[in-house]
Each structure stands twice: as C-alpha cells, then as structure tokens.
Write an enzyme that holds these catalytic residues in place. Structure first.
Site, PDB file in Angstrom:
ATOM      1  N   HIS A 102      41.080  29.362  27.437  1.00  0.00           N
ATOM      2  CA  HIS A 102      40.532  29.375  26.075  1.00  0.00           C
ATOM      3  C   HIS A 102      41.412  30.131  25.068  1.00  0.00           C
ATOM      4  O   HIS A 102      40.987  31.036  24.364  1.00  0.00           O
ATOM      5  CB  HIS A 102      39.049  29.788  26.014  1.00  0.00           C
ATOM      6  CG  HIS A 102      38.668  31.135  26.578  1.00  0.00           C
ATOM      7  ND1 HIS A 102      39.292  32.294  26.250  1.00  0.00           N
ATOM      8  CD2 HIS A 102      37.672  31.482  27.416  1.00  0.00           C
ATOM      9  CE1 HIS A 102      38.715  33.303  26.878  1.00  0.00           C
ATOM     10  NE2 HIS A 102      37.728  32.841  27.597  1.00  0.00           N
TER      11      HIS A 102
ATOM     12  N   HIS B  61      27.984  36.541  36.357  1.00  0.00           N
ATOM     13  CA  HIS B  61      28.444  36.238  34.993  1.00  0.00           C
ATOM     14  C   HIS B  61      28.262  34.745  34.731  1.00  0.00           C
ATOM     15  O   HIS B  61      28.639  33.909  35.560  1.00  0.00           O
ATOM     16  CB  HIS B  61      29.913  36.650  34.905  1.00  0.00           C
ATOM     17  CG  HIS B  61      30.564  36.476  33.572  1.00  0.00           C
ATOM     18  ND1 HIS B  61      29.880  36.436  32.385  1.00  0.00           N
ATOM     19  CD2 HIS B  61      31.889  36.360  33.250  1.00  0.00           C
ATOM     20  CE1 HIS B  61      30.738  36.295  31.390  1.00  0.00           C
ATOM     21  NE2 HIS B  61      31.957  36.234  31.880  1.00  0.00           N
TER      22      HIS B  61
ATOM     23  N   GLU C 138      29.695  32.854  32.383  1.00  0.00           N
ATOM     24  CA  GLU C 138      30.843  32.069  31.892  1.00  0.00           C
ATOM     25  C   GLU C 138      31.295  31.068  32.957  1.00  0.00           C
ATOM     26  O   GLU C 138      31.277  31.354  34.162  1.00  0.00           O
ATOM     27  CB  GLU C 138      31.996  32.989  31.465  1.00  0.00           C
ATOM     28  CG  GLU C 138      32.973  32.262  30.559  1.00  0.00           C
ATOM     29  CD  GLU C 138      33.946  33.168  29.812  1.00  0.00           C
ATOM     30  OE1 GLU C 138      34.017  34.372  30.092  1.00  0.00           O
ATOM     31  OE2 GLU C 138      34.654  32.638  28.929  1.00  0.00           O
TER      32      GLU C 138
ATOM     33  N   ASP D 275      33.870  29.787  34.242  1.00  0.00           N
ATOM     34  CA  ASP D 275      34.887  29.942  35.293  1.00  0.00           C
ATOM     35  C   ASP D 275      34.270  30.543  36.558  1.00  0.00           C
ATOM     36  O   ASP D 275      34.852  30.466  37.639  1.00  0.00           O
ATOM     37  CB  ASP D 275      36.088  30.773  34.825  1.00  0.00           C
ATOM     38  CG  ASP D 275      35.707  32.053  34.116  1.00  0.00           C
ATOM     39  OD1 ASP D 275      34.610  32.136  33.546  1.00  0.00           O
ATOM     40  OD2 ASP D 275      36.519  33.001  34.138  1.00  0.00           O
TER      41      ASP D 275
ATOM     42  N   HIS E  41      32.173  41.352  29.941  1.00  0.00           N
ATOM     43  CA  HIS E  41      32.358  41.254  28.513  1.00  0.00           C
ATOM     44  C   HIS E  41      31.350  40.323  27.830  1.00  0.00           C
ATOM     45  O   HIS E  41      31.510  40.014  26.649  1.00  0.00           O
ATOM     46  CB  HIS E  41      33.794  40.760  28.222  1.00  0.00           C
ATOM     47  CG  HIS E  41      34.044  39.339  28.707  1.00  0.00           C
ATOM     48  ND1 HIS E  41      34.509  38.369  27.854  1.00  0.00           N
ATOM     49  CD2 HIS E  41      33.863  38.731  29.898  1.00  0.00           C
ATOM     50  CE1 HIS E  41      34.638  37.221  28.516  1.00  0.00           C
ATOM     51  NE2 HIS E  41      34.251  37.427  29.756  1.00  0.00           N
TER      52      HIS E  41
ATOM     53  N   ASP F 287      34.675  40.064  36.057  1.00  0.00           N
ATOM     54  CA  ASP F 287      35.874  40.033  35.207  1.00  0.00           C
ATOM     55  C   ASP F 287      36.581  41.395  35.147  1.00  0.00           C
ATOM     56  O   ASP F 287      37.801  41.449  34.928  1.00  0.00           O
ATOM     57  CB  ASP F 287      35.496  39.603  33.783  1.00  0.00           C
ATOM     58  CG  ASP F 287      35.363  38.096  33.643  1.00  0.00           C
ATOM     59  OD1 ASP F 287      35.951  37.358  34.446  1.00  0.00           O
ATOM     60  OD2 ASP F 287      34.664  37.659  32.707  1.00  0.00           O
TER      61      ASP F 287
ATOM     62  N   TYR G 259      45.017  41.091  30.529  1.00  0.00           N
ATOM     63  CA  TYR G 259      43.615  40.684  30.669  1.00  0.00           C
ATOM     64  C   TYR G 259      42.709  41.619  29.863  1.00  0.00           C
ATOM     65  O   TYR G 259      41.829  41.181  29.118  1.00  0.00           O
ATOM     66  CB  TYR G 259      43.218  40.704  32.161  1.00  0.00           C
ATOM     67  CG  TYR G 259      41.906  40.017  32.404  1.00  0.00           C
ATOM     68  CD1 TYR G 259      41.865  38.666  32.691  1.00  0.00           C
ATOM     69  CD2 TYR G 259      40.705  40.701  32.290  1.00  0.00           C
ATOM     70  CE1 TYR G 259      40.660  38.018  32.873  1.00  0.00           C
ATOM     71  CE2 TYR G 259      39.501  40.066  32.470  1.00  0.00           C
ATOM     72  CZ  TYR G 259      39.491  38.719  32.764  1.00  0.00           C
ATOM     73  OH  TYR G 259      38.288  38.084  32.930  1.00  0.00           O
TER      74      TYR G 259
ATOM     75  N   HIS H 237      39.109  37.508  39.241  1.00  0.00           N
ATOM     76  CA  HIS H 237      40.401  36.876  38.937  1.00  0.00           C
ATOM     77  C   HIS H 237      41.506  37.717  39.558  1.00  0.00           C
ATOM     78  O   HIS H 237      41.505  38.950  39.418  1.00  0.00           O
ATOM     79  CB  HIS H 237      40.668  36.829  37.426  1.00  0.00           C
ATOM     80  CG  HIS H 237      39.685  36.012  36.647  1.00  0.00           C
ATOM     81  ND1 HIS H 237      39.628  34.643  36.706  1.00  0.00           N
ATOM     82  CD2 HIS H 237      38.726  36.380  35.769  1.00  0.00           C
ATOM     83  CE1 HIS H 237      38.673  34.203  35.901  1.00  0.00           C
ATOM     84  NE2 HIS H 237      38.104  35.234  35.329  1.00  0.00           N
TER      85      HIS H 237
HETATM   86 FE1  FEO Z   1      34.181  35.977  31.433  1.00  0.00          FE
HETATM   87 FE2  FEO Z   1      36.200  35.162  34.084  1.00  0.00          FE
HETATM   88  O1  FEO Z   1      34.883  34.889  32.770  1.00  0.00           O
END
Ligand code: FEO
Length: 387
Positions: free
Chosen positions: A24, A78, A80, A82, A144, A163, A191, A222
C-alpha cells in the site's frame, strides 16, 4: 512448503511474498512474509493467517503438521488483510473453529467479511487455555490499528507481536541470527518509520506491558523472528517510540532547473561544517517510504522546492503529506527553494512543518532565478544561523 518448528509444538506456517514490491504505497524492495503460527496442543490453534493469495502456501504448511479441519481456534491479532485475508478460506475448512479476537477485531472482521463466524472476544489480561499452554492477550490499540493485539504464551516465553517488531523481508531464513543484523535493523526501522511512527505513545504502553512478561522470543507477523537480538530491537523501539532523535540531518528536495538543488547542497555543506551527518534525498531519485527511514532518527528535516504555479512541486507536496501523516515529533525544520516571481513554495513548506509542530527558526529562505556566488554565500550565512 515446509513448516518450521520455532518452539516445541509451535510452527511457523506463513507465506513468503518474494516478489512484493509495493505494500500500500510502501516500497518493499526485499519482499515480505506473512507469518502465521500453528500451536499444536490439546486445542489446535492458528495465530493469524496470510494474505488471501498465499492461502494455499499456508495450508500446505499446516497440512504437514495437522489436519487443518481439526483447528479449534484461530487467533486474529489484527484485522488488516495481510493477516486476516485467508480467514474465510481457513474457516471453510476448519468449520468448527472459533475466532479469538479483540473487541475492535470482532467489529472490524464483521464489517469487512460480513460473516457470522463463531467469535470469542478477549481483552487485556484474558487467557485461553489450550491444554498444556495458556495464551494470554494484551490489546495493543493503535499499534497500529484500533483492533491490534498481541498474544503471549508464558509456558514458551513467546510473544506473538503481530505487526510490532516486524520487517518487510522475504527470506529463507526465519530467525534474526540467520541473516545480517544490519539488514534486519534497517528493515525494522523502515517498517517503524512507515507504519508505527504516529503511535509512539501506544508503543510505549505496549513496551511497558511487555516488560512485565518473561519473553525469550518475539515472533512478529512480518519478517524474521527475534530470538537472539531481543535487547537490540526493544532498545530501538524505546528510542523510536519516544521520538528520540540523533544529531543528524536529512535534506529532501526536488528541483526544476537546478537552483533548488544548488541550495540543497549549500544546506548540506553547512551541516557538514558543523559536524552533523547529513543525508541527501532527491525526490526524483528516492521513494518517500525510503526517505522516512532517515527521518526516523534525524533531528533536522530540511525540505526544498522551487515554486511551480504558485505552489510547491507535486513531488514535494506528496512527500510532506506522507510525512505529516506519520507525525515525526521534536524536529527542527528548514524550508528553502528558488523561484521566478511568486515564491510561495517555501511558505507552504513552512506551514506544513509548523503543522507538524517542528521548530522553524528561519523563514523565507529563497533565491530568485539563478544564484551567483554572492547569492549562495548569503543563503549559506542564513542557514548557519539556524544550525
Ligand atoms: Fe497492519 Fe501487517 O498489517
């Protein structure tokens, strides 16, 4: 597609997105991973999933350890995509599984997927017994997203941090002692600068909560798992979350006919003469997400733009919009730029810097048309009074 046992009975079963180059708008030059973790206990638990197009890779890894239909719990740290993008496919296989998530996680997942899955909502301090182990939860709101939380397994001294502490790196290696620490640190900094920076206060609270836990491994969602350099990354997170800066500078600029670039190098010269390391960043050459890595710890942020159509160049405006959103604090701002007639760009940059609550000690640093030696010397003198 092999799983990797990171602790006895706990497996990394994520996906490696080798060729991802844009997350993104964040340039991921080293790709990324989506780390999901499978805990094999009396109740089989999957912590987070992967982006939707990596589902088959995750499923193959899970299938090498357990029958995926036997999964009892899926912890969604989370919302999001991903990390939760594969929930629908996973729940279509693990039909009886309960989704464990935060209060905002439940709201977010329901709004996103419009599915009435079996949810169990948890809060900070709640614990889920899965057999020999307990998974306890700490809400990490705005680290976040509002739904973010982390999971902790005391029996294994393992923090599953989602994250937090992550890095966008695709690699065959899974642990921080298997790849160069400089690379991992650089990507962890990038990051933090591009994802976590606005939420320093919330990161501070999470670090405080984590300091009360006995942790010997941090497994983010990640990149590499921290098992050797925990002290190193925690120290950096403390520094970054406090917006502590080094006595360093970054000069970011774009130029039309070369004058603003000349000014940029004058600014750099002054920093050098004062013994302050200075990073030069041309917006024609460098992506804004890479520039943010340098902003993360620099005290002086200097931004230059010529005036175009009564304003700053669009590249500079894009950078400032991005930086403002990421909200670096406690900085000194220096705006400069060339112009033909109106000269409004410098004032616009100063306004953004003031909106960021930067100190802007010297205003109106402009040069009209092409500078000669005298113009540049005068400009240099003005910069010298700021630094
Ligand atoms: Fe906030 Fe890795 O997604």
């Amino acid at each position: 597609m092999l799983p990797l046992e990171i602790k006895k009975g706990i497996y990394w079963v994520g996906g490696i997105d080798w060729h991802l180059r844009n997350f993104h708008g964040y340039i991921t030059q080293r790709g990324t991973t989506y780390n999901a973790y499978l805990i094999v206990d009396e109740k089989i638990t999957l912590v987070d999933t992967v982006k939707h197009y990596m589902f088959d890779e995750m499923l193959e890894r899970i299938s090498k350890v357990v029958d995926p239909s036997k999964i009892d719990y899926i912890v969604s740290n989370h919302v999001e995509m991903d990390h939760s993008g594969s929930l629908p496919k996973m729940l279509a296989i693990a039909k009886g599984a309960t989704v464990i998530t935060s209060p905002n996680g439940e709201k977010g997942l329901k709004r996103h997927f419009k599915k009435d899955w079996k949810f169990k909502v948890v809060n900070t301090g709640d614990s889920l017994n899965i057999g020999k182990r307990n998974i306890s939860f700490v809400l990490a709101q705005m680290v976040h997203w509002p739904d973010s939380m982390v999971s902790y397994i005391p029996e294994d001294k393992l923090l599953l941090s989602n994250d937090g502490f992550g890095q966008h790196i695709a690699s065959s290696e899974r642990f921080d002692d298997e790849l160069g620490l400089d690379i991992i640190t650089e990507e962890a900094a990038k990051y933090y600068a591009n994802i976590v920076l606005p939420y320093g206060m919330q990161v501070g609270k999470l670090l405080e909560a984590a300091s009360k836990l006995d942790i010997d491994m941090i497994a983010p969602s990640h990149g590499l798992v921290w098992r050797k350099n925990l002290g190193h990354i925690i120290k950096l997170y403390k520094k970054w979350s406090g917006n502590a800066c080094d006595n360093k500078a970054v000069v970011i600029y774009d130029t039309m006919w070369g004058t603003t670039e000349k000014m940029a190098f004058v600014v750099k010269k002054v920093f050098e003469e004062k013994g302050i390391p200075c990073q030069m960043e041309s917006l024609q050459k460098k992506h804004i997400s890479d520039i943010m890595t340098h902003i993360l710890s620099a005290k002086y942020i200097s931004v230059g733009s010529p005036t175009l159509n009564n304003g700053m160049l669009p590249t500079v405006a894009a950078f400032l919009t991005y930086m403002k959103g990421l909200a670096p604090k406690n900085r000194v701002g220096i705006a400069f730029g060339s112009y033909g007639w109106g000269g409004q760009a410098v004032g616009e940059i100063e306004k953004v810097m003031e909106g960021c609550k930067f100190q802007v000690p010297q205003k109106g640093l402009k040069i009209q048309y092409v500078p000669d030696e005298k113009d540049l010397a005068e400009f240099k003198k003005k910069i010298e009074t700021v630094i």
